[in-house]
Design a protein around this motif. Structure first.
Motif, PDB file in Angstrom:
ATOM      1  N   LEU A 264      14.128  34.335 -69.716  1.00 30.90           N
ATOM      2  CA  LEU A 264      14.369  35.490 -68.854  1.00 30.90           C
ATOM      3  C   LEU A 264      13.086  35.722 -68.073  1.00 30.90           C
ATOM      4  O   LEU A 264      12.049  36.030 -68.658  1.00 30.90           O
ATOM      5  CB  LEU A 264      14.720  36.712 -69.705  1.00 30.90           C
ATOM      6  N   ARG A 265      13.146  35.584 -66.754  1.00 30.23           N
ATOM      7  CA  ARG A 265      11.948  35.716 -65.932  1.00 30.23           C
ATOM      8  C   ARG A 265      11.883  37.101 -65.291  1.00 30.23           C
ATOM      9  O   ARG A 265      12.909  37.714 -64.998  1.00 30.23           O
ATOM     10  CB  ARG A 265      11.903  34.626 -64.864  1.00 30.23           C
ATOM     11  N   PHE A 266      10.662  37.573 -65.081  1.00 29.25           N
ATOM     12  CA  PHE A 266      10.468  38.901 -64.508  1.00 29.25           C
ATOM     13  C   PHE A 266       9.221  38.914 -63.650  1.00 29.25           C
ATOM     14  O   PHE A 266       8.403  38.005 -63.688  1.00 29.25           O
ATOM     15  CB  PHE A 266      10.364  39.958 -65.620  1.00 29.25           C
ATOM     16  N   ARG A 267       9.080  39.995 -62.867  1.00 27.62           N
ATOM     17  CA  ARG A 267       7.912  40.204 -62.027  1.00 27.62           C
ATOM     18  C   ARG A 267       7.223  41.499 -62.436  1.00 27.62           C
ATOM     19  O   ARG A 267       7.878  42.448 -62.896  1.00 27.62           O
ATOM     20  CB  ARG A 267       8.300  40.282 -60.550  1.00 27.62           C
ATOM     21  N   VAL A 268       5.908  41.567 -62.242  1.00 25.97           N
ATOM     22  CA  VAL A 268       5.165  42.790 -62.539  1.00 25.97           C
ATOM     23  C   VAL A 268       5.689  43.942 -61.700  1.00 25.97           C
ATOM     24  O   VAL A 268       5.779  45.083 -62.168  1.00 25.97           O
ATOM     25  CB  VAL A 268       3.660  42.574 -62.278  1.00 25.97           C
ATOM     26  N   GLU A 269       6.074  43.646 -60.448  1.00 24.28           N
ATOM     27  CA  GLU A 269       6.549  44.696 -59.554  1.00 24.28           C
ATOM     28  C   GLU A 269       7.876  45.320 -60.016  1.00 24.28           C
ATOM     29  O   GLU A 269       8.280  46.367 -59.518  1.00 24.28           O
ATOM     30  CB  GLU A 269       6.737  44.149 -58.128  1.00 24.28           C
ATOM     31  N   ARG A 270       8.530  44.676 -60.955  1.00 25.75           N
ATOM     32  CA  ARG A 270       9.791  45.193 -61.491  1.00 25.75           C
ATOM     33  C   ARG A 270       9.710  45.265 -63.023  1.00 25.75           C
ATOM     34  O   ARG A 270      10.622  44.877 -63.736  1.00 25.75           O
ATOM     35  CB  ARG A 270      10.966  44.331 -61.040  1.00 25.75           C
ATOM     36  N   LEU A 271       8.594  45.799 -63.482  1.00 20.42           N
ATOM     37  CA  LEU A 271       8.344  45.859 -64.914  1.00 20.42           C
ATOM     38  C   LEU A 271       9.313  46.803 -65.624  1.00 20.42           C
ATOM     39  O   LEU A 271       9.809  46.486 -66.708  1.00 20.42           O
ATOM     40  CB  LEU A 271       6.904  46.298 -65.173  1.00 20.42           C
ATOM     41  N   VAL A 272       9.586  47.948 -65.047  1.00 21.27           N
ATOM     42  CA  VAL A 272      10.487  48.900 -65.699  1.00 21.27           C
ATOM     43  C   VAL A 272      11.898  48.334 -65.824  1.00 21.27           C
ATOM     44  O   VAL A 272      12.490  48.407 -66.911  1.00 21.27           O
ATOM     45  CB  VAL A 272      10.469  50.254 -64.968  1.00 21.27           C
ATOM     46  N   PRO A 273      12.494  47.753 -64.766  1.00 20.50           N
ATOM     47  CA  PRO A 273      13.807  47.129 -64.951  1.00 20.50           C
ATOM     48  C   PRO A 273      13.793  46.029 -66.013  1.00 20.50           C
ATOM     49  O   PRO A 273      14.784  45.857 -66.738  1.00 20.50           O
ATOM     50  CB  PRO A 273      14.121  46.562 -63.561  1.00 20.50           C
ATOM     51  N   PHE A 274      12.688  45.298 -66.113  1.00 20.85           N
ATOM     52  CA  PHE A 274      12.589  44.264 -67.148  1.00 20.85           C
ATOM     53  C   PHE A 274      12.640  44.883 -68.541  1.00 20.85           C
ATOM     54  O   PHE A 274      13.385  44.424 -69.416  1.00 20.85           O
ATOM     55  CB  PHE A 274      11.297  43.472 -66.960  1.00 20.85           C
TER      56      PHE A 274
END
Length: 272
Positions: free
Chosen positions: A49-59
């Motif tokens: 599961l990949r994520f971005r720092v800019e979308r930390l809360v959704p992650f």
């Protein structure tokens, strides 16, 4: 089988680069593997599961939705390039808090990250909780430290403690009482390469000491020693590799010992 097919895992591994994430996945193959975009763990047969720092809360919200209750951070991650246009509103509201922590140093940043996850009822655990056999204990694993090594170890331990107090590094190299190098942002491998290329070829012996920073939260960024560390110590012509017992991970213990025996390097866990 993809990670999404595993029945109800309650633990997620947020993986970076290096050997540690694969070792932990081997110990707990039921974990949900997660990766920050741009820092692939390279673990074969997985669909992270990949994520971005800019979308930390959704992650973090997605982790909770999947039934995750605990997270473990493992592996190397550099500070990623931030793209402001990709922030969601909830994560954007955290930016002042995160930036304030970053300006205080690595330890403050890591503590801020832990706090963000725990505020969302995601318990952060250390790698040693997943694979306790990786933790380096007290005693000599191979070789025989000399009296000179013992004195160099004590001096190196003092230096590492001083470095840690100002949030600089977790390692130092000392030979016959002289500090040849200290660990900084480039890491242990770079420190050992510096020693290998700058000390006179005829000079041999010396100690590499690895230890956590004073008061460091060992759930993230616990120091580690692997076969690559031993090879670097051999190129630097050191005679002993030391760590603070209970505060350093030994990645692939058998391979670490084999490499040390090959190069005649003593391995020693101390209560320093």
């Amino acid at each position: 089988m993809s990670q999404g097919d595993i029945a109800a895992p309650d633990l997620a591994l947020i993986a970076g680069t290096g050997a540690l994430p694969a070792l932990l996945m081997r110990a707990r193959p039921d974990m949900l593997l997660c990766e920050l975009e741009g820092f692939a763990s390279g673990i074969p047969g997985t669909e992270p599961l990949r994520f971005r720092v800019e979308r930390l809360v959704p992650f973090m919200t997605e982790l909770t939705r999947r039934g995750i209750r605990k997270v473990c951070f493992a592996g190397a991650i550099r500070r990623p390039k931030i793209e402001p246009a990709k922030f969601d509103l909830r994560t954007a509201l955290l930016v002042p808090r995160i930036m304030g922590a970053i300006q205080q140093g690595d330890d403050a940043t890591l503590r801020a990250v832990i706090a963000l996850f725990e505020e969302r009822r995601l318990e952060v655990i250390g790698a040693d909780h997943i694979a306790p056999d990786l933790l380096g204990g007290e005693g000599v694993l191979c070789g025989k430290p000399t009296e000179t090594d013992r004195k160099d170890m004590a001096r190196a331990a003092e230096i590492v403690a001083a470095l840690g107090a100002v949030d600089v590094g977790q390692g130092a190299v000392v030979a016959r009482g002289l500090c040849l190098a200290v660990e900084a942002l480039p890491g242990t491998d770079a420190m050992l390469d510096f020693v290998a290329t700058t000390r006179p070829e005829a000079h041999r012996g010396g100690v590499l000491m690895k230890a956590p920073k004073p008061g460091q939260d060992l759930r993230i960024d616990m120091p580690a020693i692997g076969p690559r560390t031993v090879e670097g110590a051999a190129r630097a012509r050191l005679s002993c590799l030391c760590w603070r017992a209970g505060g350093v991970l030994l990645l692939d213990r058998a391979a670490v010992i084999a490499a040390a025996e090959k190069h005649g390097i003593a391995l020693w866990g101390v209560q320093a």
